[in-house]
Design a protein around this motif. Structure first.
Motif, PDB file in Angstrom:
ATOM      1  N   LEU A  85       0.906  -0.834  -0.074  1.00 44.83           N
ATOM      2  CA  LEU A  85       0.155  -0.338   0.175  1.00 44.83           C
ATOM      3  C   LEU A  85       0.782   1.059  -0.028  1.00 44.83           C
TER       4      LEU A  85
ATOM      5  N   TYR B  39       0.600   3.824  -2.935  1.00 44.26           N
ATOM      6  CA  TYR B  39       0.163   5.462  -2.738  1.00 44.26           C
ATOM      7  C   TYR B  39       1.565   6.399  -2.608  1.00 44.26           C
TER       8      TYR B  39
ATOM      9  N   ILE C 129      -9.607   2.032   0.599  1.00 37.40           N
ATOM     10  CA  ILE C 129      -9.020   2.375  -0.820  1.00 37.40           C
ATOM     11  C   ILE C 129      -9.977   2.962  -1.306  1.00 37.40           C
TER      12      ILE C 129
ATOM     13  N   GLU D 109      -8.605   6.845  -2.902  1.00 35.75           N
ATOM     14  CA  GLU D 109      -8.543   7.491  -3.792  1.00 35.75           C
ATOM     15  C   GLU D 109      -8.844   8.519  -4.909  1.00 35.75           C
TER      16      GLU D 109
ATOM     17  N   VAL E 284      -6.249   2.929   5.850  1.00 37.16           N
ATOM     18  CA  VAL E 284      -6.062   1.451   5.306  1.00 37.16           C
ATOM     19  C   VAL E 284      -6.308   0.683   6.598  1.00 37.16           C
TER      20      VAL E 284
END
Length: 92
Positions: A6, A10, A61, A65, A19
């Motif tokens: 992750l 990101y 997620i 986003e 998350v």
């Protein structure tokens, strides 16, 4: 390992924490609901628990986003987050 994936996705060390914190919250809610109702802890519960883990991570997620895209468009952090939550839940 999930945290590192992750973080690479990101390009940040702090965003994946959000998350990662959602998954235990979803598991706790599911276990609490099953225990309060007095339902058995059987194989169906365990399969459902795996589904809850996946869905809660996916939803977190998506919210992140959407919020990042809205912030890039110039919206405030709180406004972008609230709109992302509404979009992810289907209430846009």
């Amino acid at each position: 390992m999930v945290f590192l994936c992750l973080a690479a996705l990101y390009e940040s060390w702090s965003i994946p924490v959000a998350v990662m914190l959602v998954v235990p919250l979803g598991v706790f809610g599911a276990v609490l609901a099953v225990n309060l109702r007095g339902l058995p802890n059987d194989v169906y519960f365990k399969v459902g628990l795996i589904a809850i883990i996946g869905l809660s991570a996916k939803n977190a997620i998506l919210i992140i986003e959407f919020a990042r895209e809205l912030q890039e468009q110039g919206k405030d952090l709180i406004e972008a987050t609230l709109e992302a939550c509404a979009c992810a839940s289907g209430r846009s």
